[in-house]
Design an enzyme around this catalytic site. Structure first.
Site, PDB file in Angstrom:
ATOM      1  N   PHE A  47     -10.138  -3.815  11.228  1.00 50.08           N
ATOM      2  CA  PHE A  47     -11.305  -3.850  10.216  1.00 50.08           C
ATOM      3  C   PHE A  47     -10.557  -4.284   8.907  1.00 50.08           C
ATOM      4  O   PHE A  47      -9.513  -4.586   8.689  1.00 50.08           O
ATOM      5  CB  PHE A  47     -11.948  -2.545  10.064  1.00 50.08           C
ATOM      6  CG  PHE A  47     -10.807  -1.388   9.739  1.00 50.08           C
ATOM      7  CD1 PHE A  47     -10.456  -1.072   8.407  1.00 50.08           C
ATOM      8  CD2 PHE A  47     -10.487  -0.721  10.757  1.00 50.08           C
ATOM      9  CE1 PHE A  47      -9.632   0.172   8.294  1.00 50.08           C
ATOM     10  CE2 PHE A  47      -9.643   0.614  10.686  1.00 50.08           C
ATOM     11  CZ  PHE A  47      -9.052   0.748   9.377  1.00 50.08           C
ATOM     12  N   TYR A  91       0.860  -1.263   0.021  1.00 57.37           N
ATOM     13  CA  TYR A  91      -0.100   0.051  -0.159  1.00 57.37           C
ATOM     14  C   TYR A  91       0.846   1.389   0.258  1.00 57.37           C
ATOM     15  O   TYR A  91       0.117   2.443  -0.307  1.00 57.37           O
ATOM     16  CB  TYR A  91      -1.086   0.082   1.089  1.00 57.37           C
ATOM     17  CG  TYR A  91      -1.968  -0.843   0.998  1.00 57.37           C
ATOM     18  CD1 TYR A  91      -3.041  -0.952   0.185  1.00 57.37           C
ATOM     19  CD2 TYR A  91      -2.086  -2.248   1.650  1.00 57.37           C
ATOM     20  CE1 TYR A  91      -3.934  -1.979  -0.318  1.00 57.37           C
ATOM     21  CE2 TYR A  91      -2.943  -3.329   1.364  1.00 57.37           C
ATOM     22  CZ  TYR A  91      -4.024  -3.137   0.613  1.00 57.37           C
ATOM     23  OH  TYR A  91      -4.876  -3.948   0.404  1.00 57.37           O
TER      24      TYR A  91
HETATM   25  C1  LIG Z   1      -6.806  -3.633   3.456  1.00 59.73           C
HETATM   26  C2  LIG Z   1      -6.840  -5.298   3.053  1.00 59.73           C
HETATM   27  O1  LIG Z   1      -7.953  -5.723   2.792  1.00 59.73           O
HETATM   28  S1  LIG Z   1      -5.601  -6.116   2.931  1.00 59.73           S
HETATM   29  C3  LIG Z   1      -5.935  -7.534   2.064  1.00 59.73           C
HETATM   30  C4  LIG Z   1      -5.295  -7.470   0.700  1.00 59.73           C
HETATM   31  N1  LIG Z   1      -5.373  -8.750  -0.057  1.00 59.73           N
HETATM   32  C5  LIG Z   1      -4.905  -9.885   0.079  1.00 59.73           C
HETATM   33  O2  LIG Z   1      -3.611  -9.933   0.683  1.00 59.73           O
HETATM   34  C6  LIG Z   1      -5.622 -11.053  -0.747  1.00 59.73           C
HETATM   35  C7  LIG Z   1      -4.655 -11.755  -1.432  1.00 59.73           C
HETATM   36  N2  LIG Z   1      -3.962 -10.813  -2.560  1.00 59.73           N
HETATM   37  C8  LIG Z   1      -4.643 -10.101  -3.611  1.00 59.73           C
HETATM   38  O3  LIG Z   1      -5.888 -10.220  -3.460  1.00 59.73           O
HETATM   39  C9  LIG Z   1      -3.801  -9.434  -4.321  1.00 59.73           C
HETATM   40  O4  LIG Z   1      -2.655  -9.990  -4.885  1.00 59.73           O
HETATM   41  C10 LIG Z   1      -3.565  -7.983  -4.160  1.00 59.73           C
HETATM   42  C11 LIG Z   1      -4.880  -7.183  -3.645  1.00 59.73           C
HETATM   43  C12 LIG Z   1      -2.620  -7.713  -2.951  1.00 59.73           C
HETATM   44  C13 LIG Z   1      -2.809  -7.195  -5.233  1.00 59.73           C
HETATM   45  O5  LIG Z   1      -3.405  -7.112  -6.525  1.00 59.73           O
HETATM   46  P1  LIG Z   1      -3.025  -7.200  -8.040  1.00 59.73           P
HETATM   47  O6  LIG Z   1      -4.469  -6.816  -8.873  1.00 59.73           O
HETATM   48  O7  LIG Z   1      -2.191  -8.286  -8.044  1.00 59.73           O
HETATM   49  O8  LIG Z   1      -2.050  -5.742  -7.687  1.00 59.73           O
HETATM   50  P2  LIG Z   1      -1.493  -4.897  -9.040  1.00 59.73           P
HETATM   51  O9  LIG Z   1      -1.325  -5.859 -10.238  1.00 59.73           O
HETATM   52  O10 LIG Z   1      -2.383  -3.815  -9.209  1.00 59.73           O
HETATM   53  O11 LIG Z   1      -0.231  -4.749  -8.523  1.00 59.73           O
HETATM   54  C14 LIG Z   1       0.276  -3.328  -8.355  1.00 59.73           C
HETATM   55  C15 LIG Z   1       1.854  -3.418  -7.867  1.00 59.73           C
HETATM   56  O12 LIG Z   1       1.735  -3.773  -6.411  1.00 59.73           O
HETATM   57  C16 LIG Z   1       2.571  -5.043  -6.518  1.00 59.73           C
HETATM   58  N3  LIG Z   1       2.192  -6.198  -5.601  1.00 59.73           N
HETATM   59  C17 LIG Z   1       0.753  -6.310  -5.615  1.00 59.73           C
HETATM   60  N4  LIG Z   1       0.616  -7.289  -4.583  1.00 59.73           N
HETATM   61  C18 LIG Z   1       1.888  -7.344  -3.981  1.00 59.73           C
HETATM   62  C19 LIG Z   1       2.205  -8.225  -3.084  1.00 59.73           C
HETATM   63  N5  LIG Z   1       1.356  -9.071  -2.362  1.00 59.73           N
HETATM   64  N6  LIG Z   1       3.474  -8.039  -2.606  1.00 59.73           N
HETATM   65  C20 LIG Z   1       4.561  -7.470  -3.191  1.00 59.73           C
HETATM   66  N7  LIG Z   1       4.232  -6.549  -4.325  1.00 59.73           N
HETATM   67  C21 LIG Z   1       2.758  -6.576  -4.673  1.00 59.73           C
HETATM   68  C22 LIG Z   1       2.762  -5.466  -7.998  1.00 59.73           C
HETATM   69  O13 LIG Z   1       3.872  -6.235  -8.124  1.00 59.73           O
HETATM   70  C23 LIG Z   1       2.686  -4.034  -8.597  1.00 59.73           C
HETATM   71  O14 LIG Z   1       3.922  -3.583  -8.739  1.00 59.73           O
HETATM   72  P3  LIG Z   1       4.401  -2.579  -9.789  1.00 59.73           P
HETATM   73  O15 LIG Z   1       3.557  -1.633  -9.938  1.00 59.73           O
HETATM   74  O16 LIG Z   1       5.823  -2.400  -9.720  1.00 59.73           O
HETATM   75  O17 LIG Z   1       4.267  -3.701 -11.328  1.00 59.73           O
END
Ligand SMILES: CC(=O)SCCNC(=O)CCNC(=O)[C@H](O)C(C)(C)COP(=O)(O)OP(=O)(O)OC[C@H]1O[C@@H](n2cnc3c(N)ncnc32)[C@H](O)[C@@H]1OP(=O)(O)O
Length: 405
Positions: free
Chosen positions: A405, A124
């Site tokens: 939350f 984030y």
């Molecule tokens: C507030 C909350 O609810 S926290 C809970 C978050 N949800 C989870 O952890 C559930 C499991 N994970 C997921 O659903 C997904 O992997 C998410 C939501 C974390 C990321 O969604 P994505 O659609 O893959 O993210 P997106 O493709 O937009 O990535 C944006 C950037 O963040 C990076 N990124 C995304 N997730 C991660 C991660 N887990 N670890 C490291 N880097 C990450 C990507 O590599 C990308 O980097 P770049 O811009 O340099 O290429």
């Protein structure tokens, strides 16, 4: 052009997006009976989804609440409570698109701040969220009697599930801590984040309430996990505290006295405590309590930097001029003169430069400026400017949210 659309969800899409969130966190979507218990907490309002061919592939959810800031004022806050992307759609920019839409939506709806708890620390910061509060994980090994003379004169009683659901929200509302970082728990928070765990299929948590001379003044939600095995049948259990709030020192001591007295338990674990939690000081032998970890708690996003800066109070010191960068909300870029007499946009030379996520780290008083400069998050400041920044931003108590939350 992307092959998905990002838009607010409809009421009909509530359950599929909730299931998607649960699955993205590797849980099992709730059967009908459990869904009935939480559906009023998961309405379409404040929820942004990503859709491919009408199917949800991502969700970024939020609810409105308020945040207490240094000085005691409260700010309208969007609490981002559920983010997930379907596993076959990750790393294709879906989260980035949802965050962009969500931040602009928060700005349009007039939220000066947003916040979340992050599943992973790498996600984030890129969207301007910074770690504004931290939390301690503590362990108390029994026996751990309280120090002689600790006032704990009240009474503790266990509530039934129905009593807990009925009485704890009102009790929590009465216990306004005034601590920077505290948030209001709206009605929709309780079914999904508290009541859910009281049922046998959700965790079987118990709730203890402390009553002092003026009535109920503290509560603890906890859960006992057996640790005995075939080869170690007499091993005591671990008591895990999930929510602990007390309105005064007597209630805190009374709740700890009770939690440390539960039979057949050898250790009490508690996550999510303030980093200045005093439990060790309550014990006859302070070494029975150990802080076994400190983690990030609230990730704060300043959506409207001037409004957020103006809402808090500052210590007595000469002003500093901050130059703020914000990649996603460019309206926040600029120089702000922050002093004990208030905050104004200025054309004066900057004393230091920082990104909006680092400003969020300073904002509630959770970090000193020195480490932020040493790690390259604050640039352009000399030692005197850093000391002045600390004198302005430092708070009397460590910020703490204490509400997941
Ligand atoms: C507030 C909350 O609810 S926290 C809970 C978050 N949800 C989870 O952890 C559930 C499991 N994970 C997921 O659903 C997904 O992997 C998410 C939501 C974390 C990321 O969604 P994505 O659609 O893959 O993210 P997106 O493709 O937009 O990535 C944006 C950037 O963040 C990076 N990124 C995304 N997730 C991660 C991660 N887990 N670890 C490291 N880097 C990450 C990507 O590599 C990308 O980097 P770049 O811009 O340099 O290429």
């Amino acid at each position: 052009m992307s092959d998905y659309a990002v838009r607010p969800i409809t009421e009909a899409e509530c359950r599929p997006t909730f299931d998607l969130l649960v699955r993205s966190l590797h849980g099992n979507p709730p059967p009908d009976e459990r869904w009935e218990r939480v559906r009023e907490s998961w309405t379409a309002e404040g929820r942004t989804g990503a859709f491919h061919d009408g199917e949800p592939i991502g969700i970024a959810s939020s609810f409105p609440t308020t945040l207490t800031v240094p000085g005691g004022a409260t700010l309208e806050m969007a609490a981002v409570d559920g983010v997930g992307v379907r596993a076959d759609w990750t790393r294709r920019g879906v989260l980035t698109a949802m965050m962009d839409a969500q931040l602009h939506d928060f700005a349009k709806r007039g939220f000066p701040v947003a916040a979340l708890h992050a599943s992973e620390a790498l996600i984030y910061g890129r969207f301007g969220y910074g770690v504004a509060t931290r939390m301690a994980t503590m362990q108390v090994k029994k026996p751990a009697p309280l120090r002689e003379g600790v006032a704990a004169s009240g009474r503790v009683r266990l509530l039934s599930t129905d009593e807990a659901i009925e009485t704890i929200p009102a009790l929590y509302r009465r216990m306004d801590s005034g601590r920077p970082g505290a948030i209001v728990r709206p009605d929709l928070w309780w079914p999904i984040a508290f009541n859910w765990h009281l049922y046998a299929d959700g965790g079987n948590h118990r709730v203890a309430v402390h009553t002092g001379p003026d009535g109920d003044d503290g509560f603890a939600k906890f859960h006992v996990v057996p640790q005995n095995t075939y080869l170690d049948p007499e091993r005591g259990a671990a008591l895990e505290i999930h929510d602990l709030h007390a309105a005064n020192p007597e209630a805190l001591a009374g709740l700890w006295r009770f939690l440390l007295s539960v039979d057949l338990v050898e250790v009490v674990n508690v996550r999510g405590r303030p980093v200045d939690d005093p439990v060790g000081l309550l014990l006859a032998d302070p070494r029975r309590a150990q802080t076994i970890g400190v983690d990030d708690e609230l990730w704060l996003r300043l959506i409207d930097v001037p409004a957020a800066l103006a809402a808090r109070t500052y210590g007595a010191a000469e002003p500093v001029v901050l130059e703020v960068q914000d990649r996603m909300l460019p309206g926040n870029r600029g120089r702000y003169r922050v002093g004990s007499d208030g905050v104004e946009c200025t054309g004066a030379d900057a004393d230091l430069q920082l990104d909006v996520d680092t400003l969020a780290m300073l904002y509630l008083g959770g970090w000193e400026a020195g480490p932020l400069a040493l790690s390259g998050r604050i640039t352009g400041a000399n030692a005197e400017t850093l000391a002045r920044t600390d004198a302005l931003f430092r708070t009397r108590t460590q910020p703490w949210t204490g509400t997941h939350f």
